[in-house]
Design a protein around this motif. Structure first.
Motif, mmCIF file in Angstrom:
data_model
loop_
_atom_site.group_PDB
_atom_site.id
_atom_site.type_symbol
_atom_site.label_atom_id
_atom_site.label_comp_id
_atom_site.label_asym_id
_atom_site.label_seq_id
_atom_site.Cartn_x
_atom_site.Cartn_y
_atom_site.Cartn_z
ATOM 1 N N VAL A 51 0.831 -1.201 0.000
ATOM 2 C CA VAL A 51 0.000 0.000 0.000
ATOM 3 C C VAL A 51 0.865 1.251 0.000
ATOM 4 O O VAL A 51 1.928 1.289 0.609
ATOM 5 C CB VAL A 51 -0.974 0.014 1.197
ATOM 6 N N HIS A 52 0.395 2.259 -0.705
ATOM 7 C CA HIS A 52 1.111 3.521 -0.858
ATOM 8 C C HIS A 52 0.570 4.496 0.199
ATOM 9 O O HIS A 52 -0.551 4.972 0.089
ATOM 10 C CB HIS A 52 0.872 4.052 -2.271
ATOM 11 N N VAL A 53 1.371 4.786 1.206
ATOM 12 C CA VAL A 53 0.938 5.634 2.322
ATOM 13 C C VAL A 53 1.443 7.069 2.159
ATOM 14 O O VAL A 53 1.801 7.729 3.123
ATOM 15 C CB VAL A 53 1.371 5.027 3.681
ATOM 16 N N ASN A 54 1.419 7.551 0.925
ATOM 17 C CA ASN A 54 1.951 8.881 0.644
ATOM 18 C C ASN A 54 1.182 9.995 1.339
ATOM 19 O O ASN A 54 1.755 11.035 1.653
ATOM 20 C CB ASN A 54 2.012 9.142 -0.863
ATOM 21 N N ASN A 103 8.543 5.299 -2.276
ATOM 22 C CA ASN A 103 9.048 4.064 -2.886
ATOM 23 C C ASN A 103 9.999 3.264 -2.010
ATOM 24 O O ASN A 103 10.767 2.443 -2.498
ATOM 25 C CB ASN A 103 9.633 4.325 -4.273
ATOM 26 N N LYS A 104 9.931 3.483 -0.691
ATOM 27 C CA LYS A 104 10.655 2.650 0.274
ATOM 28 C C LYS A 104 9.661 2.084 1.276
ATOM 29 O O LYS A 104 8.711 2.759 1.680
ATOM 30 C CB LYS A 104 11.713 3.463 1.022
ATOM 31 N N THR A 132 10.481 -0.570 -2.648
ATOM 32 C CA THR A 132 9.217 -1.293 -2.708
ATOM 33 C C THR A 132 9.380 -2.647 -3.402
ATOM 34 O O THR A 132 10.069 -2.733 -4.426
ATOM 35 C CB THR A 132 8.131 -0.463 -3.423
ATOM 36 N N PRO A 133 8.760 -3.706 -2.867
ATOM 37 C CA PRO A 133 8.825 -5.005 -3.544
ATOM 38 C C PRO A 133 7.915 -5.064 -4.773
ATOM 39 O O PRO A 133 8.009 -5.989 -5.560
ATOM 40 C CB PRO A 133 8.369 -5.992 -2.470
ATOM 41 N N ALA A 134 7.047 -4.081 -4.930
ATOM 42 C CA ALA A 134 6.183 -3.986 -6.111
ATOM 43 C C ALA A 134 6.807 -2.978 -7.073
ATOM 44 O O ALA A 134 7.826 -2.362 -6.766
ATOM 45 C CB ALA A 134 4.787 -3.533 -5.694
ATOM 46 N N ALA A 135 6.186 -2.812 -8.207
ATOM 47 C CA ALA A 135 6.658 -1.783 -9.141
ATOM 48 C C ALA A 135 6.577 -0.432 -8.442
ATOM 49 O O ALA A 135 5.627 -0.160 -7.714
ATOM 50 C CB ALA A 135 5.797 -1.787 -10.392
ATOM 51 N N PRO A 136 7.565 0.419 -8.630
ATOM 52 C CA PRO A 136 7.561 1.712 -7.934
ATOM 53 C C PRO A 136 6.417 2.616 -8.388
ATOM 54 O O PRO A 136 5.963 2.532 -9.521
ATOM 55 C CB PRO A 136 8.908 2.327 -8.289
ATOM 56 N N TRP A 137 5.958 3.447 -7.464
ATOM 57 C CA TRP A 137 4.959 4.456 -7.812
ATOM 58 C C TRP A 137 5.676 5.644 -8.425
ATOM 59 O O TRP A 137 6.868 5.833 -8.233
ATOM 60 C CB TRP A 137 4.210 4.922 -6.556
ATOM 61 N N GLY A 138 4.953 6.448 -9.166
ATOM 62 C CA GLY A 138 5.527 7.659 -9.704
ATOM 63 C C GLY A 138 5.380 7.810 -11.202
ATOM 64 O O GLY A 138 5.549 8.888 -11.741
ATOM 65 N N ARG A 139 5.059 6.716 -11.878
ATOM 66 C CA ARG A 139 4.837 6.820 -13.318
ATOM 67 C C ARG A 139 3.426 7.344 -13.566
ATOM 68 O O ARG A 139 2.544 7.209 -12.723
ATOM 69 C CB ARG A 139 4.998 5.446 -13.967
ATOM 70 N N GLN A 140 3.198 7.915 -14.713
ATOM 71 C CA GLN A 140 1.872 8.409 -15.052
ATOM 72 C C GLN A 140 0.874 7.256 -14.967
ATOM 73 O O GLN A 140 1.129 6.158 -15.443
ATOM 74 C CB GLN A 140 1.880 8.994 -16.456
ATOM 75 N N GLY A 141 -0.247 7.506 -14.332
ATOM 76 C CA GLY A 141 -1.270 6.478 -14.168
ATOM 77 C C GLY A 141 -1.109 5.662 -12.906
ATOM 78 O O GLY A 141 -1.853 4.711 -12.687
ATOM 79 N N ASP A 142 -0.159 6.016 -12.047
ATOM 80 C CA ASP A 142 0.084 5.256 -10.817
ATOM 81 C C ASP A 142 -0.680 5.815 -9.619
ATOM 82 O O ASP A 142 -0.175 5.821 -8.513
ATOM 83 C CB ASP A 142 1.575 5.264 -10.477
ATOM 84 N N ALA A 143 -1.874 6.291 -9.815
ATOM 85 C CA ALA A 143 -2.629 6.885 -8.716
ATOM 86 C C ALA A 143 -3.225 5.827 -7.783
ATOM 87 O O ALA A 143 -3.493 6.108 -6.621
ATOM 88 C CB ALA A 143 -3.738 7.782 -9.257
ATOM 89 N N TRP A 144 -3.437 4.608 -8.260
ATOM 90 C CA TRP A 144 -4.053 3.558 -7.430
ATOM 91 C C TRP A 144 -3.118 3.229 -6.277
ATOM 92 O O TRP A 144 -1.940 2.928 -6.499
ATOM 93 C CB TRP A 144 -4.333 2.324 -8.283
ATOM 94 N N PRO A 145 -3.608 3.250 -5.024
ATOM 95 C CA PRO A 145 -2.716 3.127 -3.865
ATOM 96 C C PRO A 145 -2.380 1.705 -3.426
ATOM 97 O O PRO A 145 -1.723 1.519 -2.414
ATOM 98 C CB PRO A 145 -3.511 3.839 -2.770
#
Length: 155
Positions: A4-7, A47-48, A84-97
């Motif tokens: 989960v992305h806790v940004n 991304n950590k 992150t063990p998943a693909a990193p967040w930050g690319r366009q379209g990566d809004a899903w948490p």
């Protein structure tokens, strides 16, 4: 493993205005068929990995979002401060948490090399290797491990 992305919530934890449990365990948009991944929860900020939990249960609220029950994981604590063990967040379209990774893949390290925006990344057991587009190599090893680096002779 659910990642989960806790940004939005992790800065509140850092400021002491929210508990880690509240920031990590609650209110995630997860479809029923994805609950097969709910054995481990890894929280990612910038991304950590910042927290890992062993999941002991879950509930779905009226808003259809999932809240987990669990406790900080000792088994997966070595992931904290790692990429992150998943693909990193930050690319366009990566809004899903929420992202999903087979726990056995993370445990066994049998992860194929994945392309990222800045190069390539691979995980071997609990060691992460990143090769940047600039050919800079980053190797992240758990605390207590040692590493030996050998360079090939120039041709």
């Amino acid at each position: 493993m659910i990642v989960v992305h806790v940004n939005k919530t992790w800065p509140l934890v850092q400021e002491g205005r929210m508990t880690q449990d509240d920031a990590v365990l609650g209110f995630w948009p997860i479809a029923d068929e994805k609950l097969k991944f709910c054995d481990v929860l890894a929280a990612v900020f910038e991304n950590k990995v910042v927290a890992t939990y062993d999941i002991t249960g879950h509930s779905r609220g009226a808003d259809k979002k999932v809240t987990f029950a669990g406790s900080p994981s000792t088994t997966w604590a070595h992931l904290i401060d790692q990429p992150t063990p998943a693909a990193p967040w930050g690319r366009q379209g990566d809004a899903w948490p929420v992202k999903y990774v087979e726990t056995a893949v993370v445990a066994g390290g049998d992860v194929p090399v994945e392309k990222t925006d800045s190069g390539s990344r691979a995980v071997l057991d609990d060691v992460v290797m990143i090769l940047g587009e600039d050919q800079h190599i980053t190797v992240v090893v758990p605390a207590g491990r040692s590493i030996t680096i050998q360079t090939a002779k120039a041709a």
